[in-house]
Design a protein around this motif. Structure first.
Motif, PDB file in Angstrom:
ATOM      1  N   ALA B 154      26.703 -22.842  -5.525  1.00 19.30           N
ATOM      2  CA  ALA B 154      26.287 -24.179  -4.724  1.00 19.30           C
ATOM      3  C   ALA B 154      27.707 -25.138  -4.811  1.00 19.30           C
ATOM      4  CB  ALA B 154      25.229 -25.145  -5.239  1.00 19.30           C
ATOM      5  N   TYR B 161      29.245 -24.607  -7.922  1.00 16.54           N
ATOM      6  CA  TYR B 161      28.362 -24.211  -9.740  1.00 16.54           C
ATOM      7  C   TYR B 161      28.435 -22.396  -9.235  1.00 16.54           C
ATOM      8  CZ  TYR B 161      28.028 -29.599 -10.009  1.00 16.54           C
ATOM      9  OH  TYR B 161      27.739 -30.496 -10.488  1.00 16.54           O
ATOM     10  N   ARG B 170      31.151 -24.063 -13.830  1.00 16.77           N
ATOM     11  CA  ARG B 170      31.590 -25.377 -12.868  1.00 16.77           C
ATOM     12  C   ARG B 170      32.818 -25.225 -12.181  1.00 16.77           C
ATOM     13  NH1 ARG B 170      30.444 -30.448 -15.470  1.00 16.77           N
ATOM     14  NH2 ARG B 170      32.292 -30.396 -15.719  1.00 16.77           N
ATOM     15  N   LEU B 202      20.113 -20.316  -7.087  1.00 11.99           N
ATOM     16  CA  LEU B 202      21.484 -21.295  -6.998  1.00 11.99           C
ATOM     17  C   LEU B 202      21.185 -22.288  -5.814  1.00 11.99           C
ATOM     18  CD1 LEU B 202      21.963 -23.434  -9.520  1.00 11.99           C
ATOM     19  CD2 LEU B 202      24.220 -22.701  -8.414  1.00 11.99           C
ATOM     20  N   THR B 203      20.460 -24.001  -6.249  1.00 12.04           N
ATOM     21  CA  THR B 203      20.750 -24.367  -4.523  1.00 12.04           C
ATOM     22  C   THR B 203      21.761 -25.677  -5.644  1.00 12.04           C
ATOM     23  OG1 THR B 203      19.783 -24.813  -2.597  1.00 12.04           O
ATOM     24  CG2 THR B 203      18.393 -25.133  -4.574  1.00 12.04           C
ATOM     25  N   ILE B 204      21.000 -26.849  -4.554  1.00 12.07           N
ATOM     26  CA  ILE B 204      21.533 -27.824  -5.456  1.00 12.07           C
ATOM     27  C   ILE B 204      21.027 -28.921  -4.354  1.00 12.07           C
ATOM     28  CG2 ILE B 204      23.998 -28.236  -4.259  1.00 12.07           C
ATOM     29  CD1 ILE B 204      24.926 -29.606  -7.000  1.00 12.07           C
ATOM     30  N   TYR B 210      20.756 -32.734  -8.678  1.00 14.90           N
ATOM     31  CA  TYR B 210      19.845 -31.604  -9.816  1.00 14.90           C
ATOM     32  C   TYR B 210      20.950 -30.433  -9.310  1.00 14.90           C
ATOM     33  CZ  TYR B 210      17.305 -35.713 -10.965  1.00 14.90           C
ATOM     34  OH  TYR B 210      16.876 -36.142 -12.558  1.00 14.90           O
ATOM     35  N   LEU B 211      20.524 -28.904 -10.037  1.00 17.09           N
ATOM     36  CA  LEU B 211      20.467 -28.221  -9.300  1.00 17.09           C
ATOM     37  C   LEU B 211      19.553 -27.242  -9.694  1.00 17.09           C
ATOM     38  CD1 LEU B 211      24.179 -27.737 -10.838  1.00 17.09           C
ATOM     39  CD2 LEU B 211      23.377 -26.808  -9.654  1.00 17.09           C
ATOM     40  N   TYR B 212      19.256 -26.282  -9.001  1.00 12.12           N
ATOM     41  CA  TYR B 212      18.003 -25.790  -8.948  1.00 12.12           C
ATOM     42  C   TYR B 212      17.836 -24.204  -9.421  1.00 12.12           C
ATOM     43  CZ  TYR B 212      15.487 -29.698  -7.704  1.00 12.12           C
ATOM     44  OH  TYR B 212      15.592 -31.855  -7.419  1.00 12.12           O
ATOM     45  N   GLN B 237      15.642 -27.666 -13.337  1.00 14.23           N
ATOM     46  CA  GLN B 237      16.109 -28.302 -12.815  1.00 14.23           C
ATOM     47  C   GLN B 237      16.702 -28.701 -13.771  1.00 14.23           C
ATOM     48  OE1 GLN B 237      14.272 -32.349 -12.953  1.00 14.23           O
ATOM     49  NE2 GLN B 237      14.705 -32.284 -10.494  1.00 14.23           N
ATOM     50  N   ALA B 240      22.819 -32.182 -13.235  1.00 10.78           N
ATOM     51  CA  ALA B 240      24.648 -31.769 -12.790  1.00 10.78           C
ATOM     52  C   ALA B 240      25.818 -32.649 -14.211  1.00 10.78           C
ATOM     53  CB  ALA B 240      24.722 -31.033 -11.075  1.00 10.78           C
ATOM     54  N   SER B 261      17.650 -26.385   1.984  1.00 10.13           N
ATOM     55  CA  SER B 261      18.542 -27.066   0.284  1.00 10.13           C
ATOM     56  C   SER B 261      17.276 -28.018   0.360  1.00 10.13           C
ATOM     57  CB  SER B 261      19.341 -28.068   1.259  1.00 10.13           C
ATOM     58  OG  SER B 261      20.276 -27.453   0.791  1.00 10.13           O
TER      59      SER B 261
END
Lengths: 142, 369
Positions: B154, B161, B170, B202-204, B210-212, B237, B240, B261
């Motif tokens: 992400a 990330y 990161r 992973l996504t943001i 927030y990252l998921y 969650q 970041a 996203s």
């Protein structure tokens, strides 16, 4: 007199045959106890133990089965004891193999079939070992 | 003699081809898929895929599209990410450290390995660059290495990330970089014990706050004990800035990818939930909408929306309800990876899809002709 001599004659298994045959019993018995522990506690490790003990039991039982086959071939009178012993051991091994596949299932899917099979296989192994250890074949001196 | 023998063989072949046909595949599509009845037996009735190189072959693409490999000799590509300048990052690796606990594990791992790539995972990120925009990615270089089975990627606010199999890390990123300026900073540890399902999707969030992270279950069906399932089969969650986490959605077996996203207003995240070991025409992937409750405890909703029938080496259309974009998925046999599409260029009516081949080394690109 000759009659007494005949009845005294017993053919017992060789040491290796005896070790394999007798070793089968505690391995399958251990699997049964592990299955009971899993059935009561739901602790998965008992099921893992059972699976390995069954694998060990199959190895011992399988090799003992070879000896039983040789004994059957060498017996002068094939009926009776040699055949019963061989067939009993064969059934034990086959059901043990089915039990191994049952125990390859994930988690509780092993139950209750795995427990029941372990019980049956243990009893069969005990009876087969009893027969084999007491007398493989008789009447050899006729 | 021969014709007599050939007849049953032929009829069996016809039956088999009928089974693998379109009819079966479409049955498993749509919001209410007709799934085959579960089968139980002493021996599993599964088919082990035969890994193959693409060679001269290419996936079939729809009318008006062409397909070409843009990178080869990758070491098990997993997920890709388009950076702001159009460079593509590819995460490569293979994770998992599940011990063999039963005789079955020992035997099954040998058999399963036959259906998988022999390539060793790269544990690295590869950067691909097409500077002149001609569709050929002339630069293929290692962006970062010595990672631990990186999977999810992400990017937001100059930060890249990477979800390793055991930690979220990161990198600071500046436009045009072809190599990371140093080792990454660890944001937080991720559940990594055993790692039966090790891939961390992973996504943001669009604001970069927030990252998921998707964390798969640690077994098929609790065969490693419930203790192993703590913090598994859920979405975290992660803040970041601080690395603090909370469960965002639970009860999700194994997220593969976030096709879209997260959007504002808690409208949910689209994710794919994957299943393998299925029979060849059983759906391998479902698309789910994951919604975290804003105040109450975590929830996951969605169920199966549409599914793709799996057949070897074919592309299956995967209609998406969330947008007019139609995603295309290369469906796969067990143990080959499928990657639902993620657009890496805007303005195209068709989303792009990349999928690692069964051999695990190539990255393909679809482009309008």
């Amino acid at each position: 007199m000759t009659v007494t001599e005949q009845s005294l004659y017993r053919c017992t298994p060789s040491p290796l045959h005896a070790i394999l045959l007798a070793g089968t019993v505690p391995l399958f018995l251990g699997a049964l106890l592990s299955d009971i522990a899993y059935f009561k506690s739901y602790q998965i490790q008992w099921s893992n133990f059972a699976a390995w003990l069954i694998a060990g039991g199959l190895l011992f039982c399988g090799l003992a089965l070879l000896f039983a086959l040789v004994n059957l071939v060498r017996a002068e009178r094939k009926g009776g004891r040699p055949t019963v012993y061989f067939l009993l051991l064969l059934v034990t091994w086959v059901l043990g193999l089915v039990n191994a596949f049952e125990h390859a299932k994930d988690a509780w899917a092993v139950m209750p079939a795995g427990l029941v099979l372990s019980l049956v296989v243990t009893v069969l192994a005990c009876v087969a070992a009893w027969l084999g250890m007491s007398n493989l074949r008789s009447g050899g001196v006729e | 003699m021969k014709p007599l023998h050939a007849l049953p063989v032929l009829s069996v072949a016809l039956l088999l081809s009928a089974c693998g046909g379109e009819g079966e595949a479409t049955q498993a599509l749509g919001p209410d898929p007709k799934l085959p009845a579960p089968e139980r037996g002493l021996l599993p009735s599964m088919k082990i895929a035969q890994p193959a190189q693409w060679g001269e072959q290419k996936p079939t693409v729809p009318e008006g599209y062409s397909i070409s490999a843009i990178a080869t000799d990758l070491k098990i590509p997993r997920q890709s990410l388009v950076l702001p300048n159009g460079d593509i990052l590819v995460a490569e690796g293979r994770g998992g450290s599940a011990a063999k606990l039963k005789p079955k594990d020992v035997i099954a791992s040998q058999i399963k390995a036959k259906g998988n790539t022999q390539v060793k995972g790269g544990n690295r990120l590869t950067l691909l660059r097409d500077a002149d925009g001609d569709g050929t990615y002339e630069v293929q270089t290692v962006f970062a290495e010595n990672l631990n089975a990186p999977y999810g990627l992400a990017f937001a606010d100059g930060k890249l990330y990477v979800a390793n199999q055991d930690a979220l890390v990161r990198f600071d990123y500046q436009d045009g970089q072809t190599q990371a300026s140093g080792a990454p900073t660890k944001l937080t540890d991720l559940p990594g014990e055993i790692n039966h399902h090790w891939t961390k999707a992973l996504t943001i969030s669009p604001d970069g706050r927030y990252l998921y992270v998707g964390i798969g279950s640690n077994s098929n069906i609790t065969e490693r004990g419930m203790e192993a399932e703590v913090d598994r089969a859920m979405v975290w969650q992660v803040d970041a800035a601080t690395g603090a986490h909370k469960p965002y959605a639970t009860g999700l077996r194994n997220l593969r990818r976030w096709p879209s996203s997260p959007t504002a207003g808690n409208s949910g995240l689209w994710s794919t939930n994957a299943m393998n070991w299925a029979r060849t025409w059983c759906p391998t992937t479902s698309l789910r909408c994951v919604k975290g409750a804003s105040t109450a405890g975590p929830t996951a909703t969605g169920g199966r929306m549409s599914m793709s029938g799996s057949s070897h080496r074919t592309l299956t259309r995967w209609p998406s309800r969330s947008s007019p974009i139609t995603a295309w998925v290369r469906t796969s046999p067990p143990w080959a990876w499928t990657s639902p599409s993620r657009p890496w260029a805007s303005g195209l009516p068709m989303a792009y899809s990349w999928a690692s081949t069964v051999a695990g080394t190539a990255l393909t690109r679809w482009a309008t002709r």
